[in-house]
Design a protein around this motif. Structure first.
Motif, PDB file in Angstrom:
ATOM      1  N   PRO A  66       0.806  -1.235   0.000  1.00 49.34           N
ATOM      2  CA  PRO A  66       0.000   0.000   0.000  1.00 49.34           C
ATOM      3  C   PRO A  66       0.831   1.274   0.000  1.00 49.34           C
ATOM      4  CG  PRO A  66      -0.918  -1.593   1.530  1.00 49.34           C
ATOM      5  CD  PRO A  66       0.385  -2.161   1.057  1.00 49.34           C
ATOM      6  N   GLU A  67       1.955   1.259   0.721  1.00 52.31           N
ATOM      7  CA  GLU A  67       2.761   2.490   0.815  1.00 52.31           C
ATOM      8  C   GLU A  67       3.426   2.858  -0.508  1.00 52.31           C
ATOM      9  OE1 GLU A  67       5.308  -0.946   2.431  1.00 52.31           O
ATOM     10  OE2 GLU A  67       3.226  -0.243   2.581  1.00 52.31           O
ATOM     11  N   GLU A  68       3.459   1.909  -1.461  1.00 56.34           N
ATOM     12  CA  GLU A  68       4.060   2.206  -2.758  1.00 56.34           C
ATOM     13  C   GLU A  68       3.022   2.584  -3.818  1.00 56.34           C
ATOM     14  OE1 GLU A  68       6.684  -0.814  -4.137  1.00 56.34           O
ATOM     15  OE2 GLU A  68       7.767  -0.992  -2.228  1.00 56.34           O
ATOM     16  N   MET A  69       1.766   2.555  -3.439  1.00 56.55           N
ATOM     17  CA  MET A  69       0.708   2.902  -4.382  1.00 56.55           C
ATOM     18  C   MET A  69       0.528   4.418  -4.450  1.00 56.55           C
ATOM     19  SD  MET A  69      -0.409   0.037  -5.606  1.00 56.55           S
ATOM     20  CE  MET A  69      -2.052   0.347  -6.257  1.00 56.55           C
ATOM     21  N   GLN A  70       0.344   4.921  -5.655  1.00 55.77           N
ATOM     22  CA  GLN A  70       0.099   6.353  -5.857  1.00 55.77           C
ATOM     23  C   GLN A  70      -1.383   6.576  -6.129  1.00 55.77           C
ATOM     24  OE1 GLN A  70       2.332   8.146  -9.026  1.00 55.77           O
ATOM     25  NE2 GLN A  70       1.258  10.115  -8.861  1.00 55.77           N
ATOM     26  N   LEU A  71      -2.028   7.316  -5.263  1.00 56.92           N
ATOM     27  CA  LEU A  71      -3.464   7.581  -5.407  1.00 56.92           C
ATOM     28  C   LEU A  71      -3.707   8.573  -6.539  1.00 56.92           C
ATOM     29  CD1 LEU A  71      -6.350   7.202  -4.251  1.00 56.92           C
ATOM     30  CD2 LEU A  71      -5.903   9.201  -2.809  1.00 56.92           C
ATOM     31  N   LEU A  72      -4.569   8.198  -7.476  1.00 58.32           N
ATOM     32  CA  LEU A  72      -4.912   9.085  -8.588  1.00 58.32           C
ATOM     33  C   LEU A  72      -6.204   9.857  -8.319  1.00 58.32           C
ATOM     34  CD1 LEU A  72      -4.136   6.812 -11.670  1.00 58.32           C
ATOM     35  CD2 LEU A  72      -2.644   8.470 -10.535  1.00 58.32           C
ATOM     36  N   GLY A  73      -7.088   9.270  -7.545  1.00 62.64           N
ATOM     37  CA  GLY A  73      -8.356   9.940  -7.260  1.00 62.64           C
ATOM     38  C   GLY A  73      -9.484   8.928  -7.187  1.00 62.64           C
ATOM     39  N   GLN A  74     -10.694   9.442  -7.079  1.00 63.35           N
ATOM     40  CA  GLN A  74     -11.867   8.584  -6.985  1.00 63.35           C
ATOM     41  C   GLN A  74     -12.832   8.890  -8.115  1.00 63.35           C
ATOM     42  OE1 GLN A  74     -14.492   9.051  -3.548  1.00 63.35           O
ATOM     43  NE2 GLN A  74     -14.713   6.834  -3.407  1.00 63.35           N
ATOM     44  N   ASP A  75     -13.231   7.844  -8.825  1.00 59.59           N
ATOM     45  CA  ASP A  75     -14.259   7.964  -9.859  1.00 59.59           C
ATOM     46  C   ASP A  75     -15.598   7.888  -9.125  1.00 59.59           C
ATOM     47  OD1 ASP A  75     -15.934   7.882 -12.012  1.00 59.59           O
ATOM     48  OD2 ASP A  75     -15.175   6.018 -12.855  1.00 59.59           O
ATOM     49  N   ARG A  76     -16.213   9.036  -8.868  1.00 58.61           N
ATOM     50  CA  ARG A  76     -17.448   9.087  -8.088  1.00 58.61           C
ATOM     51  C   ARG A  76     -18.649   8.964  -9.008  1.00 58.61           C
ATOM     52  NH1 ARG A  76     -14.451  13.612  -5.769  1.00 58.61           N
ATOM     53  NH2 ARG A  76     -13.540  12.981  -3.780  1.00 58.61           N
ATOM     54  N   ARG A  77     -19.622   8.160  -8.595  1.00 59.28           N
ATOM     55  CA  ARG A  77     -20.805   7.933  -9.417  1.00 59.28           C
ATOM     56  C   ARG A  77     -22.069   7.917  -8.561  1.00 59.28           C
ATOM     57  NH1 ARG A  77     -19.122   3.604 -14.155  1.00 59.28           N
ATOM     58  NH2 ARG A  77     -17.055   4.479 -14.568  1.00 59.28           N
ATOM     59  N   PHE A  78     -23.195   8.201  -9.223  1.00 60.27           N
ATOM     60  CA  PHE A  78     -24.486   8.014  -8.578  1.00 60.27           C
ATOM     61  C   PHE A  78     -24.781   6.514  -8.525  1.00 60.27           C
ATOM     62  CE2 PHE A  78     -25.540  11.869 -11.341  1.00 60.27           C
ATOM     63  CZ  PHE A  78     -25.320  12.795 -10.325  1.00 60.27           C
ATOM     64  N   THR A  79     -25.401   6.050  -7.457  1.00 65.37           N
ATOM     65  CA  THR A  79     -26.021   4.739  -7.531  1.00 65.37           C
ATOM     66  C   THR A  79     -27.334   4.925  -8.294  1.00 65.37           C
ATOM     67  OG1 THR A  79     -27.292   5.003  -5.484  1.00 65.37           O
ATOM     68  CG2 THR A  79     -25.062   4.057  -5.298  1.00 65.37           C
ATOM     69  N   MET A  80     -27.822   3.855  -8.893  1.00 67.26           N
ATOM     70  CA  MET A  80     -29.087   3.972  -9.623  1.00 67.26           C
ATOM     71  C   MET A  80     -30.209   4.396  -8.682  1.00 67.26           C
ATOM     72  SD  MET A  80     -31.023   1.285 -12.182  1.00 67.26           S
ATOM     73  CE  MET A  80     -31.429   0.091 -10.909  1.00 67.26           C
ATOM     74  N   LYS A  81     -30.198   3.867  -7.455  1.00 66.76           N
ATOM     75  CA  LYS A  81     -31.238   4.194  -6.481  1.00 66.76           C
ATOM     76  C   LYS A  81     -31.221   5.683  -6.161  1.00 66.76           C
ATOM     77  CE  LYS A  81     -32.842   3.055  -1.810  1.00 66.76           C
ATOM     78  NZ  LYS A  81     -32.606   2.202  -0.602  1.00 66.76           N
ATOM     79  N   TRP A  82     -30.017   6.239  -5.923  1.00 70.62           N
ATOM     80  CA  TRP A  82     -29.909   7.670  -5.584  1.00 70.62           C
ATOM     81  C   TRP A  82     -30.363   8.523  -6.763  1.00 70.62           C
ATOM     82  CZ3 TRP A  82     -28.012  12.197  -7.270  1.00 70.62           C
ATOM     83  CH2 TRP A  82     -27.923  13.252  -6.359  1.00 70.62           C
ATOM     84  N   ALA A  83     -29.866   8.210  -7.946  1.00 67.13           N
ATOM     85  CA  ALA A  83     -30.186   9.023  -9.122  1.00 67.13           C
ATOM     86  C   ALA A  83     -31.681   9.017  -9.399  1.00 67.13           C
ATOM     87  CB  ALA A  83     -29.422   8.506 -10.339  1.00 67.13           C
ATOM     88  N   ASN A  84     -32.301   7.853  -9.339  1.00 68.33           N
ATOM     89  CA  ASN A  84     -33.727   7.753  -9.626  1.00 68.33           C
ATOM     90  C   ASN A  84     -34.550   8.501  -8.578  1.00 68.33           C
ATOM     91  OD1 ASN A  84     -36.046   6.562 -11.087  1.00 68.33           O
ATOM     92  ND2 ASN A  84     -36.331   5.397  -9.209  1.00 68.33           N
ATOM     93  N   LYS A  85     -34.218   8.290  -7.311  1.00 70.25           N
ATOM     94  CA  LYS A  85     -34.968   8.927  -6.222  1.00 70.25           C
ATOM     95  C   LYS A  85     -34.887  10.447  -6.295  1.00 70.25           C
ATOM     96  CE  LYS A  85     -35.109   9.331  -1.175  1.00 70.25           C
ATOM     97  NZ  LYS A  85     -34.483   8.866   0.106  1.00 70.25           N
TER      98      LYS A  85
END
Length: 216
Positions: free
Chosen positions: A99-118
């Motif tokens: 883990p200490e050698e991994m370089q974080l690029l970011g998070q691909d954030r998405r709606f869940t279908m439930k959240w988007a529909n609601k």
């Protein structure tokens, strides 16, 4: 189909919505709800563009987030999940680096279908006149309820749009050429069987694994 800049359009919708919300009057807040419905739709369309080789062209006719996300989930069970992306060098093939050698690029954030529909539906309910029963019982949505919901949606859209990583579509894929229209068909491993074959997203012709050198 050429890629369209859906994210830029979504940014514009959210920006206008926040400005309208800052005015705080009912007509402006209702207008903000309309802008945010567009934002949800355009963010969903933007994600769809990374799946265009996998889904049917019929999806292009769909406009509700539920319909579009459902089509993506048919080909990728993780299509409506956020994912953290990091990279690192494998010192041993097949063994992830520590883990200490991994370089974080970011998070691909998405709606869940439930959240988007609601939330798409909730915003839509503010764009109609109250029913006669709501008026009679004085149960029309209060302005504060509309503002709170619109603010929640605007914040969620901004969170997604701020991410430097987006529309990640990892998988092990097979590609073959449609025997009828010659378009390229892309399917991820596990989404079909050689016996089932696949349907061309362009012309609807049935393609079998025997036409693909990697599948047979």
């Amino acid at each position: 189909m050429a890629k369209l800049n859906m994210r830029h359009a979504a940014h514009e919708f959210v920006t206008r919505a926040k400005k309208l919300l800052s005015w705080g009057d009912e007509p402006s807040v209702r207008h903000a709800c309309l802008e945010l419905r567009f934002a949800i739709e355009y963010i969903t369309y933007d994600q769809l563009q990374s799946y265009m080789k996998e889904v049917s062209d019929d999806v292009l006719k769909k406009w509700t987030p539920k319909q579009v996300i459902s089509a993506m989930l048919e080909v990728d069970p993780h299509a409506d999940r956020s994912a953290t992306i990091a990279v690192g060098i494998e010192h041993t093939y097949g063994v992830p680096p520590p883990p200490e050698e991994m370089q974080l690029l970011g998070q691909d954030r998405r709606f869940t279908m439930k959240w988007a529909n609601k939330n798409h539906n909730s915003l839509g309910s503010f764009l109609h006149a109250p029913t006669m029963l709501q008026l009679e019982l004085n149960e029309a949505p209060p302005l504060k309820v509309m503002i709170d919901k619109a603010t929640e949606v605007a914040n969620k859209c901004e969170q997604i749009l701020r991410s430097p990583v987006f529309n990640v579509n990892f998988g092990q894929f097979f590609e073959l050429e449609c025997m009828d229209c010659k378009s390229q068909i892309r399917r991820r491993s596990g989404s079909f069987t050689p016996e089932q074959g696949v349907v061309c997203p362009k012309c609807g012709a049935q393609a079998t694994a025997s036409t693909c050198s990697k599948c047979g």
